[in-house]
Design a protein around this motif. Structure first.
Motif, PDB file in Angstrom:
ATOM      1  N   GLY A 154      -3.306  -1.421 -22.374  1.00 42.72           N
ATOM      2  CA  GLY A 154      -3.422  -2.799 -22.836  1.00 42.72           C
ATOM      3  C   GLY A 154      -2.840  -3.825 -21.885  1.00 42.72           C
ATOM      4  N   ASP A 155      -2.661  -3.429 -20.636  1.00 41.23           N
ATOM      5  CA  ASP A 155      -2.037  -4.305 -19.633  1.00 41.23           C
ATOM      6  C   ASP A 155      -3.140  -5.039 -18.860  1.00 41.23           C
ATOM      7  N   SER A 156      -3.649  -6.105 -19.421  1.00 41.35           N
ATOM      8  CA  SER A 156      -4.763  -6.817 -18.801  1.00 41.35           C
ATOM      9  C   SER A 156      -4.338  -7.521 -17.518  1.00 41.35           C
ATOM     10  N   ARG A 157      -3.115  -8.029 -17.489  1.00 42.44           N
ATOM     11  CA  ARG A 157      -2.636  -8.692 -16.268  1.00 42.44           C
ATOM     12  C   ARG A 157      -2.505  -7.681 -15.129  1.00 42.44           C
ATOM     13  N   GLY A 158      -1.942  -6.522 -15.419  1.00 42.11           N
ATOM     14  CA  GLY A 158      -1.833  -5.489 -14.399  1.00 42.11           C
ATOM     15  C   GLY A 158      -3.194  -5.014 -13.929  1.00 42.11           C
ATOM     16  N   ALA A 159      -4.147  -4.882 -14.850  1.00 48.55           N
ATOM     17  CA  ALA A 159      -5.495  -4.458 -14.478  1.00 48.55           C
ATOM     18  C   ALA A 159      -6.139  -5.469 -13.530  1.00 48.55           C
ATOM     19  N   ALA A 160      -5.932  -6.758 -13.785  1.00 48.89           N
ATOM     20  CA  ALA A 160      -6.505  -7.779 -12.908  1.00 48.89           C
ATOM     21  C   ALA A 160      -5.909  -7.697 -11.503  1.00 48.89           C
ATOM     22  N   ILE A 161      -4.616  -7.397 -11.414  1.00 45.08           N
ATOM     23  CA  ILE A 161      -3.972  -7.242 -10.103  1.00 45.08           C
ATOM     24  C   ILE A 161      -4.592  -6.065  -9.355  1.00 45.08           C
ATOM     25  N   LEU A 162      -4.769  -4.948 -10.034  1.00 42.58           N
ATOM     26  CA  LEU A 162      -5.332  -3.765  -9.385  1.00 42.58           C
ATOM     27  C   LEU A 162      -6.782  -3.968  -8.982  1.00 42.58           C
ATOM     28  N   GLU A 163      -7.545  -4.716  -9.766  1.00 42.37           N
ATOM     29  CA  GLU A 163      -8.920  -5.033  -9.387  1.00 42.37           C
ATOM     30  C   GLU A 163      -8.945  -5.828  -8.099  1.00 42.37           C
ATOM     31  N   ARG A 164      -8.051  -6.789  -7.991  1.00 43.60           N
ATOM     32  CA  ARG A 164      -7.981  -7.615  -6.776  1.00 43.60           C
ATOM     33  C   ARG A 164      -7.588  -6.748  -5.567  1.00 43.60           C
ATOM     34  N   ILE A 165      -6.603  -5.892  -5.767  1.00 43.77           N
ATOM     35  CA  ILE A 165      -6.160  -5.042  -4.662  1.00 43.77           C
ATOM     36  C   ILE A 165      -7.276  -4.109  -4.211  1.00 43.77           C
ATOM     37  N   LEU A 166      -8.000  -3.517  -5.150  1.00 45.79           N
ATOM     38  CA  LEU A 166      -9.088  -2.608  -4.791  1.00 45.79           C
ATOM     39  C   LEU A 166     -10.158  -3.327  -3.974  1.00 45.79           C
ATOM     40  N   ASP A 167     -10.528  -4.523  -4.385  1.00 43.26           N
ATOM     41  CA  ASP A 167     -11.523  -5.291  -3.621  1.00 43.26           C
ATOM     42  C   ASP A 167     -11.025  -5.574  -2.212  1.00 43.26           C
ATOM     43  N   ASP A 168      -9.766  -5.977  -2.104  1.00 40.72           N
ATOM     44  CA  ASP A 168      -9.214  -6.309  -0.786  1.00 40.72           C
ATOM     45  C   ASP A 168      -9.078  -5.065   0.093  1.00 40.72           C
ATOM     46  N   GLU A 169      -8.724  -3.935  -0.505  1.00 41.97           N
ATOM     47  CA  GLU A 169      -8.526  -2.731   0.296  1.00 41.97           C
ATOM     48  C   GLU A 169      -9.839  -2.247   0.919  1.00 41.97           C
ATOM     49  N   ILE A 170     -10.952  -2.496   0.276  1.00 40.97           N
ATOM     50  CA  ILE A 170     -12.235  -2.142   0.895  1.00 40.97           C
ATOM     51  C   ILE A 170     -12.390  -2.908   2.208  1.00 40.97           C
ATOM     52  N   ARG A 171     -12.027  -4.188   2.200  1.00 41.42           N
ATOM     53  CA  ARG A 171     -12.100  -4.981   3.436  1.00 41.42           C
ATOM     54  C   ARG A 171     -11.102  -4.478   4.481  1.00 41.42           C
ATOM     55  N   HIS A 172      -9.944  -4.037   4.041  1.00 39.21           N
ATOM     56  CA  HIS A 172      -8.935  -3.557   4.980  1.00 39.21           C
ATOM     57  C   HIS A 172      -9.390  -2.274   5.669  1.00 39.21           C
ATOM     58  N   VAL A 173      -9.919  -1.345   4.885  1.00 43.99           N
ATOM     59  CA  VAL A 173     -10.430  -0.106   5.477  1.00 43.99           C
ATOM     60  C   VAL A 173     -11.609  -0.415   6.394  1.00 43.99           C
ATOM     61  N   SER A 174     -12.429  -1.376   5.997  1.00 46.66           N
ATOM     62  CA  SER A 174     -13.565  -1.777   6.826  1.00 46.66           C
ATOM     63  C   SER A 174     -13.107  -2.330   8.166  1.00 46.66           C
ATOM     64  N   ALA A 175     -12.042  -3.116   8.156  1.00 48.27           N
ATOM     65  CA  ALA A 175     -11.510  -3.639   9.415  1.00 48.27           C
ATOM     66  C   ALA A 175     -11.055  -2.491  10.305  1.00 48.27           C
ATOM     67  N   GLY A 176     -10.369  -1.521   9.716  1.00 48.72           N
ATOM     68  CA  GLY A 176      -9.914  -0.384  10.503  1.00 48.72           C
ATOM     69  C   GLY A 176     -11.057   0.420  11.074  1.00 48.72           C
ATOM     70  N   SER A 177     -12.055   0.732  10.246  1.00 48.23           N
ATOM     71  CA  SER A 177     -13.156   1.574  10.712  1.00 48.23           C
ATOM     72  C   SER A 177     -14.020   0.863  11.747  1.00 48.23           C
ATOM     73  N   SER A 178     -14.230  -0.447  11.580  1.00 47.49           N
ATOM     74  CA  SER A 178     -15.067  -1.169  12.543  1.00 47.49           C
ATOM     75  C   SER A 178     -14.386  -1.278  13.903  1.00 47.49           C
ATOM     76  N   HIS A 179     -13.090  -1.545  13.914  1.00 44.95           N
ATOM     77  CA  HIS A 179     -12.392  -1.644  15.200  1.00 44.95           C
ATOM     78  C   HIS A 179     -12.198  -0.261  15.826  1.00 44.95           C
ATOM     79  N   PHE A 180     -12.044   0.757  15.000  1.00 44.42           N
ATOM     80  CA  PHE A 180     -11.972   2.113  15.545  1.00 44.42           C
ATOM     81  C   PHE A 180     -13.297   2.490  16.205  1.00 44.42           C
ATOM     82  N   ASP A 181     -14.386   2.170  15.540  1.00 48.07           N
ATOM     83  CA  ASP A 181     -15.707   2.467  16.089  1.00 48.07           C
ATOM     84  C   ASP A 181     -15.913   1.747  17.419  1.00 48.07           C
ATOM     85  N   ALA A 182     -15.542   0.463  17.471  1.00 51.95           N
ATOM     86  CA  ALA A 182     -15.716  -0.309  18.710  1.00 51.95           C
ATOM     87  C   ALA A 182     -14.848   0.252  19.832  1.00 51.95           C
TER      88      ALA A 182
END
Length: 261
Positions: free
Chosen positions: A185-213
């Motif tokens: 029932g922790d809706s505030r905590g769930a919203a934080i984790l949703e935001r983090i998950l979205d941002d982490e996709i971009r973070h991993v993408s930054a790592g993989s794209s620069h590694f590839d280059a």
């Protein structure tokens, strides 16, 4: 002040709130042209952390329960706070250590990561406060920074291990944590984790794209080179289940990690 001087200053701030504010400020100042992209100072071997932190080896950490008791909820959010706090230092260090070699797009991408991690930590610690706790109340482990020390000599190794293994692991485990938090029932905590998950996709993408280059610029096959670097520099193991869709969205196809899991 040069960018590397500002980064070193931020890394050597132990106070948690001051580190967050300094990180946000240096990212803003760089974007506004107030910090020159010059790398004229070395990065510290270890950043400063709050003096009250009880830092232990990973194997000596107390086991965290999975139930919904107040104690277990605090332990969960405290562990997430530590992950995000160290992630600030990891993002700053990769820029300060390798930014001169890797160039302006790399610098911009990982300064954006640092700003995100500072925001994540602030959100989590604010949520911890609603549970009557604060970062530093429980023991933490130093395993995340060990990965930085292991890869301090090589930009490719750092990219392979930190964004493409450690942060990618966050893509795997966060959805289950999110569902558990929602069930409490922790809706505030769930919203934080949703935001983090979205941002982490971009973070991993930054790592993989620069590694590839980096691999292609040096005549290396990215998948093969990643496997070699992970085998050499990552002390843990890659364990399923994997969030294949999130990993693919982040530029990390299954062919990379399935064979070494």
């Amino acid at each position: 002040m040069t960018l590397s001087q500002a980064i070193r200053d931020a890394l050597l701030i132990g106070d948690k709130r001051a580190k967050v504010m300094k990180t946000r400020r240096l990212v803003r100042d760089y974007r506004l042209g107030r910090l020159t992209p010059v790398f004229d100072v070395t990065m510290p071997d270890h950043p400063a952390w709050p003096g009250n932190l009880d830092v232990r080896p990973p194997g000596q950490m107390p086991k965290r329960g999975r139930g919904g008791s107040e104690r277990n909820r605090i332990a969960l959010w405290h562990s997430l706070a530590h992950i995000e706090f160290v992630a600030i230092d990891l993002a700053l260090d990769i820029v300060g250590r390798f930014g001169g070699q890797m160039g302006p797009d790399f610098i911009a991408d990982f300064l954006a990561v640092a700003a995100d991690e500072a925001m994540h930590f602030a959100l989590i610690e604010r949520h911890l406060a609603t549970l009557g706790a604060t970062y530093g109340d429980l023991p933490v482990h130093g395993g995340l920074w060990q990965a930085a020390q292991e890869t301090a000599h090589d930009a490719g190794a750092r990219l392979a291990v930190v964004p493409m293994v450690l942060e990618a692991r966050g893509l795997d485990v966060t959805p289950a944590t999110l569902e558990r938090v929602r069930a409490q029932g922790d809706s505030r905590g769930a919203a934080i984790l949703e935001r983090i998950l979205d941002d982490e996709i971009r973070h991993v993408s930054a790592g993989s794209s620069h590694f590839d280059a980096l691999c292609r610029a040096n005549g290396k096959v990215p998948e093969k080179h990643w496997k070699m670097l992970v085998k050499r520099h990552f002390r843990g193991s890659l364990k399923p289940p994997f969030n294949d869709s999130a990993r693919l969205a982040a530029g990390l196809p299954r062919e990379f990690y399935a064979g070494v899991a």
